[in-house]
Structure formats: C-alpha cells, structure tokens
Design an enzyme around this catalytic site. Structure first.
Site, PDB file in Angstrom:
ATOM      1  CE1 TYR A 129      -6.667   0.527   1.127  1.00 47.87           C
ATOM      2  CE2 TYR A 129      -7.733   1.934  -0.505  1.00 47.87           C
ATOM      3  CZ  TYR A 129      -7.196   1.752   0.759  1.00 47.87           C
ATOM      4  OH  TYR A 129      -7.203   2.796   1.662  1.00 47.87           O
ATOM      5  CG  ASP A 185      -4.327  -2.238   3.058  1.00 46.11           C
ATOM      6  OD1 ASP A 185      -4.626  -2.967   4.030  1.00 46.11           O
ATOM      7  OD2 ASP A 185      -4.349  -0.991   3.109  1.00 46.11           O
ATOM      8  CG  ASN A 198      -1.804   1.242   1.270  1.00 44.82           C
ATOM      9  OD1 ASN A 198      -1.373   2.361   0.984  1.00 44.82           O
ATOM     10  ND2 ASN A 198      -3.058   1.052   1.659  1.00 44.82           N
ATOM     11  CG  ASN A 239      -7.502  -1.604   5.452  1.00 49.05           C
ATOM     12  OD1 ASN A 239      -6.727  -1.116   6.279  1.00 49.05           O
ATOM     13  ND2 ASN A 239      -7.760  -1.003   4.302  1.00 49.05           N
ATOM     14  CG  ASP A 277       0.073   4.296   6.721  1.00 47.93           C
ATOM     15  OD1 ASP A 277       0.084   3.936   5.528  1.00 47.93           O
ATOM     16  OD2 ASP A 277      -0.959   4.709   7.289  1.00 47.93           O
ATOM     17  CG  HIS A 278       0.262  -0.088   4.508  1.00 47.93           C
ATOM     18  ND1 HIS A 278      -0.531  -1.171   4.835  1.00 47.93           N
ATOM     19  CD2 HIS A 278      -0.546   1.002   4.604  1.00 47.93           C
ATOM     20  CE1 HIS A 278      -1.758  -0.746   5.112  1.00 47.93           C
ATOM     21  NE2 HIS A 278      -1.785   0.566   4.975  1.00 47.93           N
ATOM     22  CD  GLU A 307      -4.633   4.744   0.885  1.00 52.87           C
ATOM     23  OE1 GLU A 307      -5.188   5.754   1.344  1.00 52.87           O
ATOM     24  OE2 GLU A 307      -4.093   3.878   1.602  1.00 52.87           O
TER      25      GLU A 307
END
Length: 262
Positions: free
Chosen positions: A107, A150, A9, A152, A252-253, A36
């Site tokens: 995603y 991702d 991501n 999540n 942040d991934h 993303e």
C-alpha cells in the site's frame, strides 16, 4: 495447480467485512490481498473469513490507518514486511506459498494533494517510499514472485480518464510515474494486468466525490498485479471487477484479478 489472486484496497476491513465476504463467496479467489485495512491484525474478522475457506492470514496492522493483509485458502508462510522510508506505517507484507512463490502486498502512500515535496511532506514521503522499494529490489533481485497492491500511481496514459488534465494531479505526475518505473525496472517486474489487457482505458479507482461515478467514469488504474519474468508467462485471465465499486457502501477501489498456472 493454478491459483487465482485478487488485490483490493478495501478502505476498512471491519467496516466492509460484508463486502469482503461477498467477494469471497461470489468470486472465490484462492488468495485475496487487502490494503488500507485500518485495523490491528487481531481485530480483522477472521472467523467469518475462515468460514468461507480462508484459513490462512499474513498481515501487518495499524489502528485506524494503513494495514495490509494476505488472506488465503492455500497455506502461506510469513516472510516479512518492510518499513520503507522509515514511516512507521503498515504498508508491506510478504507471504510464501508452498510452491515457493512469494507474494508481496503493498500500500504505497497516496501522497497528498500537492505534487511538490517542498510544499507537501506527504508527497516527499511517497517518493521516498518508492525509492526505498527500488533500492530493496535492486539489492535483492526477486525471483518467482508476485507483487500486488494499491500502488497509488496510474502510470500509462490509458490508465487515467484524461492524461493531459491529470499530468499535474498526484497519482499521474511524471515524477511519480518515473519513480514507479524505477521500482518496476529494479525487479524486472512484468505488469501482468497490461500483459493480458494491453490496450484501452482501464481503471480500478473512482473517486467518492463524483455524484455518479459510473456515468462520469473518471477513473484511474491505481491497483496493480506484477510478476517476475520467470513466472509472468504463467499469468492470465486478468480483470477488474468494476461492479464491486457499485456495491452497497463500497470502497472507492475495485478488485483486480489474475490467475497463475504454477
């Protein structure tokens, strides 16, 4: 021939073009799946990526939000992208390699902050998206396929820094874990990362909110590599490139890798 695959991501492919190029130059995965991307397909900086050997792309784009792309050194064919839960979002794309392996790049919606579909529309959308994935794979059981992205959700107790504290936090609630498990069961998917790294804490995401993400180490494993049973045993060498979380202006991934001998 074996091929290596990474999922990441990137949180804006144009903003972090240099980081994508760095990963390509230093790690050289044969296939790089991004989520993303936050970009229309035509604005993905492919000139730079082609110069690094990534001549092939299959993608679904969206201005400013969502977006998924499969960049490859190997020839790939576009085999579609589904709009699960009819959200109108670019969250899934699939490509097929010349050896017949299909790669699904997902995603999954993050789901907002409140784990209650009545109080939070985004949480309901996340559950509905996962239900759509489940039904799709149940109706057409995948073969010779890899699913990455991702998702999540950190499903296992050792996929989060503190299981008890996160049970009521979106991404680790029991209802989300159950929904993800139903998707996995519908396709008989094997969690390749945990096949290779069966024990111990393992994360792929660390919040921007931490003053020192590395020292705090309050991570979650939100990014996944799965494979169908007919090829899962060909997968090996799974790893998370934690160092990428510390690169300049990072996502942040962190990227998650696997190699397939197919």
């Amino acid at each position: 021939m074996p091929f290596s695959l990474a999922t990441w991501n990137i949180n804006s492919v144009r903003l972090r073009e240099a980081l994508v190029a760095r990963l390509m130059a230093e790690e050289m995965p044969d296939i790089l799946c991004l989520q993303e991307c936050k970009s229309p397909v035509e604005k993905i900086p492919m000139d730079r990526f082609r110069a690094l050997g990534y001549h092939h792309i299959v993608a679904r784009g969206q201005k400013g939000y969502n977006g998924v792309a499969i960049l490859s050194k190997l020839p790939i064919a576009d085999v579609g992208g589904e709009d699960f839960a009819a959200l109108g979002h670019a969250r899934h794309v699939a490509a097929r390699l010349e050896n017949g392996v299909t790669i699904h790049n997902f995603y999954v919606p993050a789901g907002g902050d409140i784990p209650d579909r009545d109080a939070n529309e985004k949480f309901g959308q996340k559950l509905d998206y996962l239900t759509g994935m489940r039904d799709w794979f149940h109706a057409d059981r995948p073969r010779k396929s890899i699913l990455v992205g991702d998702l999540n959700i950190a499903p296992r107790e050792d996929d989060v820094w503190n299981h008890k504290q996160l049970l009521k936090i979106v991404s680790h609630t029991p209802i989300e874990v159950d929904h993800l498990g139903a998707v996995q069961d519908a396709g008989a998917w094997v969690d390749v990362t945990r096949k290779d790294i069966p024990d111990g804490l393992l994360y792929s995401w660390w919040s921007y909110r931490a003053a020192d993400w590395d020292a705090a180490d309050k991570g979650r494993r939100l990014d996944h590599v799965w494979a169908t049973p007919d090829i899962a045993n060909a997968a090996h060498s799974s790893r998370v490139l934690r160092a990428a979380r510390g690169w300049d202006q990072p996502s942040d991934h962190a990227p998650v890798f696997a190699t397939f001998d197919l």
